[in-house]
Structure formats: C-alpha cells, structure tokens
Scaffold this motif. Structure first.
Motif, short mmCIF file in Angstrom:
data_model
loop_
_atom_site.label_atom_id
_atom_site.label_comp_id
_atom_site.label_asym_id
_atom_site.label_seq_id
_atom_site.Cartn_x
_atom_site.Cartn_y
_atom_site.Cartn_z
N LEU A 1 0.92 -1.11 -0.06
CA LEU A 1 -0.20 0.04 -0.21
C LEU A 1 1.03 1.10 0.03
N VAL A 2 0.53 2.25 -0.47
CA VAL A 2 1.40 3.58 -0.79
C VAL A 2 0.44 4.84 -0.39
N LEU A 3 0.72 5.21 1.03
CA LEU A 3 0.11 6.48 1.39
C LEU A 3 0.95 7.47 1.17
N ILE A 4 0.35 8.56 0.78
CA ILE A 4 1.07 9.91 0.56
C ILE A 4 0.40 10.90 1.70
N CYS A 5 1.64 11.40 2.44
CA CYS A 5 1.18 11.94 3.56
C CYS A 5 2.22 13.35 3.54
N ALA A 6 1.42 14.17 2.89
CA ALA A 6 2.26 15.16 2.26
C ALA A 6 2.00 16.54 3.14
N GLY A 7 1.09 16.45 4.37
CA GLY A 7 1.16 17.64 5.08
C GLY A 7 0.74 18.85 4.42
N ALA A 8 1.48 19.93 4.73
CA ALA A 8 1.16 21.10 4.14
C ALA A 8 2.11 21.41 2.63
N ALA A 9 2.88 20.38 2.27
CA ALA A 9 3.79 20.48 0.97
C ALA A 9 2.60 20.14 -0.26
N HIS A 10 2.27 21.15 -0.97
CA HIS A 10 1.49 20.75 -2.13
C HIS A 10 2.16 20.96 -3.63
N GLY A 11 3.27 20.89 -3.44
CA GLY A 11 3.90 20.99 -4.74
C GLY A 11 4.77 19.48 -5.11
N GLY A 12 5.57 19.60 -5.99
CA GLY A 12 6.28 18.56 -6.77
C GLY A 12 5.31 17.36 -7.12
N LEU A 13 5.61 16.19 -6.43
CA LEU A 13 4.73 14.79 -6.63
C LEU A 13 3.16 14.96 -6.21
N VAL A 14 2.98 15.95 -5.11
CA VAL A 14 1.76 15.98 -4.71
C VAL A 14 0.65 16.69 -5.68
N ARG A 15 1.37 17.58 -6.37
CA ARG A 15 0.59 18.71 -7.23
C ARG A 15 0.36 17.57 -8.73
N GLU A 16 1.45 16.89 -8.96
CA GLU A 16 1.23 16.03 -10.07
C GLU A 16 0.16 15.10 -9.88
N ILE A 17 -0.02 14.44 -8.63
CA ILE A 17 -1.03 13.30 -8.51
C ILE A 17 -2.45 13.84 -8.18
N ALA A 18 -2.33 15.12 -7.28
CA ALA A 18 -3.64 15.90 -6.88
C ALA A 18 -4.04 16.96 -8.00
N GLY A 19 -3.29 17.40 -8.58
CA GLY A 19 -3.55 18.80 -9.34
C GLY A 19 -3.52 20.08 -8.34
N GLU A 20 -4.12 20.80 -8.79
CA GLU A 20 -4.26 22.14 -7.95
C GLU A 20 -5.18 21.94 -6.81
N LEU A 21 -4.88 22.31 -5.56
CA LEU A 21 -5.51 21.94 -4.47
C LEU A 21 -6.03 23.28 -4.02
N PRO A 22 -7.36 23.45 -3.58
CA PRO A 22 -7.90 24.66 -3.05
C PRO A 22 -7.60 25.00 -1.59
N VAL A 23 -6.28 24.93 -1.35
CA VAL A 23 -5.48 25.10 0.11
C VAL A 23 -4.41 25.94 -0.17
N ARG A 24 -3.71 26.60 0.85
CA ARG A 24 -2.40 27.33 0.71
C ARG A 24 -1.85 27.16 2.00
N ARG A 25 -0.49 27.35 1.91
CA ARG A 25 0.21 27.28 3.37
C ARG A 25 0.35 28.71 4.00
N VAL A 26 -0.03 28.65 5.10
CA VAL A 26 0.00 29.83 5.94
C VAL A 26 0.85 29.77 7.26
N ARG A 27 1.20 30.91 7.91
CA ARG A 27 1.72 30.86 9.00
C ARG A 27 0.66 30.44 10.15
N LEU A 28 1.59 29.58 10.97
CA LEU A 28 0.81 29.12 12.32
C LEU A 28 0.29 30.19 13.04
N GLN A 29 -0.96 30.47 13.07
CA GLN A 29 -1.72 31.71 14.22
C GLN A 29 -2.64 30.87 15.04
N MET A 30 -2.83 31.19 16.11
CA MET A 30 -3.88 30.71 16.93
C MET A 30 -4.49 31.91 17.80
#
Length: 95
Positions: A39-68
């Motif tokens: 089984l292959v699991l892709i656990c990319a976290g907040a990384a949405h470039g490279g292989l993740v973008r090739e597999i999933a295409g453009e995702l409707p999320v963006r990386r932001v600074r941690l704010q609470m």
C-alpha cells in the motif's frame, strides 16, 4: 506509529529522500531507487508541490503561518486539520 511498523519486520524508514513517482504500489525516489509495498500512502502535510501537485492537481488550500487564538467552544465538529511536522515544534506535548 513507526515503532509499530518497525516491529512488523516489513518497514524501512528512508530519511532524506523525496518520492518522485508512484505507480500502483511502487514508489521511485529522487535517487532513482524503487520501493515496492502492499500500500502507498501519500502524507504530504502542508507540502502541495512536486509529486503531490502531479497526483492531485491544483488543491484549494494554501500554506499559511501558524496563528492561534482562543474562542468560545465550536458547536459543530471540526473534521479536518492540515499541518506539517514544523507545526509540532510549537506544542510542548510533541517534544
């Protein structure tokens, strides 16, 4: 989780590599090595470039600074949280 997988005798941790392609249950890394599994699991976290973008295409999320901030309790279930390993350094419980 890693300890559990290592105990199975069927797991190998390969640090410092980047998955570059997935074909079924085979993964090739950035050095051209091939890893086969059940089984292959892709656990990319907040990384949405490279292989993740090739597999999933453009995702409707963006990386932001941690704010609470603290609010009143939410009256509905929060079903999804997206974070990467860098986020854990802000939480003493993950030390």
């Amino acid at each position: 989780m890693r300890d559990h997988m290592v105990a199975s005798g069927r797991y190998t941790f390969v640090p410092g590599t980047e998955a570059r392609s997935v074909d079924g249950t085979a993964v090739r890394d950035d050095r051209g090595r091939r890893y086969d599994g059940d089984l292959v699991l892709i656990c990319a976290g907040a990384a949405h470039g490279g292989l993740v973008r090739e597999i999933a295409g453009e995702l409707p999320v963006r990386r932001v600074r941690l704010q609470m901030m603290q609010t009143a309790p939410l009256d509905e279930p929060l079903t999804t949280a997206i974070a990467d390993s860098d986020s854990f350094r802000y939480y003493p419980g993950f030390a």
